[in-house]
Design an enzyme around this catalytic site. Structure first.
Site, PDB file in Angstrom:
ATOM      1  N   ASP A 155       0.994  -1.076  -0.090  1.00 46.71           N
ATOM      2  CA  ASP A 155       0.100  -0.076  -0.116  1.00 46.71           C
ATOM      3  C   ASP A 155       0.887   1.232  -0.114  1.00 46.71           C
ATOM      4  OD1 ASP A 155      -2.480   1.628   0.271  1.00 46.71           O
ATOM      5  OD2 ASP A 155      -1.815   1.721   2.422  1.00 46.71           O
ATOM      6  N   ASP A 215      -0.215   5.066   0.833  1.00 46.27           N
ATOM      7  CA  ASP A 215      -0.391   6.028   1.978  1.00 46.27           C
ATOM      8  C   ASP A 215      -0.519   5.693   3.358  1.00 46.27           C
ATOM      9  OD1 ASP A 215      -0.705   8.062  -0.035  1.00 46.27           O
ATOM     10  OD2 ASP A 215      -2.814   7.424  -0.484  1.00 46.27           O
ATOM     11  N   ASP A 260      -1.022  -0.344   6.114  1.00 43.87           N
ATOM     12  CA  ASP A 260      -1.466   0.359   7.602  1.00 43.87           C
ATOM     13  C   ASP A 260      -2.827   0.265   7.930  1.00 43.87           C
ATOM     14  OD1 ASP A 260      -2.797   3.188   7.141  1.00 43.87           O
ATOM     15  OD2 ASP A 260      -2.033   2.411   5.123  1.00 43.87           O
TER      16      ASP A 260
END
Length: 223
Positions: free
Chosen positions: A7, A9, A183
Site C-alpha cells: 500500500d 499512503d 497500514d
C-alpha cells in the site's frame, strides 16, 4: 519467485498523498479553498471510518483534475512532488522496498489513490509496477473526470491485483510467498489472502486485528 505488494499512503509514505494533493491545490490557490477543503476533509474522515464510497470520492478527485489544462496539471504535479512528496520519502521505506527489489522479488504498489497522483511517486520509489485507480481519458488524452473501471479499494485490490498478475502470466498461487504491507483495516480483504500479511504503521483497527491473528507489525516512521 516471491511477490511483494505495498500500500502507499501511511504505509510507504507518512502522509495520505491524495488528501495532501487536495491540500496542496488549496494552498497554491488552484481551487476554491473553502469549498474544496470542506469536501476533501469529509471524504478523508469517511475513508478513515471505512464508510467511503470510493466511486463518489474518485470522481470528485478526478473531476478536479479534469478542470485544468494538461500543461497546468503537469506543472502542479511537479510542484507537488517537489514540495510535498519528496520530503516525505523516508529512508526506512526506501530500504524496505529495496530489500525486496534486491532479492529479485516482483514488487508492486497497490493503492486506492488515482494513478495521476501516484504514478510519479511510484517512480520516485523506483517501483515499476503500479496498481491504482485509473482516470478515464478522452481521445486527446485529457482526463474526463470519470473513473475507468472499478476502484482499487478493499476487495477491488484483490480484483485488480489478480488481473495484473494474469497479464504477466502469473497468479497469487504462482509465488513461493506473497507479502503485503499495509497500514489500514480497509485492506483486510487482500491482507487476509496473502501468505505474509504485515501490518505497517497500522491504524488502531488493523493493529487490533493483526494482534488477534498473530500477524507481524512494523513501524517505519517512529523517528
Amino acid at each position: 519467485m516471491k511477490l511483494a505488494l505495498f500500500d502507499l499512503d501511511h504505509t510507504l509514505l507518512p502522509i495520505d498523498s491524495d488528501f495532501e494533493w487536495g491540500e496542496f491545490l488549496c494552498r497554491v490557490g488552484a481551487v476554491d479553498a473553502a469549498q474544496f477543503k470542506r469536501r476533501n476533509e469529509e471524504f478523508f474522515a469517511q475513508y478513515q471510518a471505512g464508510t467511503l464510497d470510493p466511486v463518489e470520492y474518485l470522481e470528485f478527485s478526478l473531476g478536479t483534475l479534469a478542470s485544468f489544462e494538461p500543461e497546468r496539471l503537469a506543472e502542479l504535479q511537479q510542484q507537488y512532488m517537489t514540495e510535498v512528496v519528496m520530503p516525505n520519502i523516508r529512508p526506512a521505506a526506501r530500504a524496505l522496498l529495496q530489500k525486496h527489489l534486491d532479492a529479485g522479488d516482483l514488487v508492486a504498489i497497490v493503492t486506492a489513490t488515482n494513478h495521476f497522483v501516484v504514478a510519479p511517486i511510484a517512480q520516485a520509489f523506483g517501483v515499476e509496477h503500479l496498481i491504482a485507480a485509473m482516470p478515464e481519458r478522452d481521445a486527446a488524452g485529457r482526463i474526463t473526470g470519470k473513473l475507468l473501471g472499478t476502484p482499487t479499494q478493499g476487495e477491488g485490490k484483490i480484483v485488480h491485483t489478480k488481473a495484473w498478475l494474469e497479464k504477466l502470466g502469473h497468479s497469487l498461487d504462482s509465488f513461493e510467498s506473497v507479502h503485503f504491507y499495509s497500514d489500514s483495516h480497509n485492506d483486510l480483504p487482500l491482507l487476509s489472502i496473502v501468505s505474509h500479511p504485515i501490518a505497517t504503521n497500522p491504524n488502531a483497527k488493523l493493529s487490533e486485528h493483526a494482534t488477534a491473528q498473530g500477524w507481524p507489525s512494523i513501524h517505519l516512521f517512529n523517528d
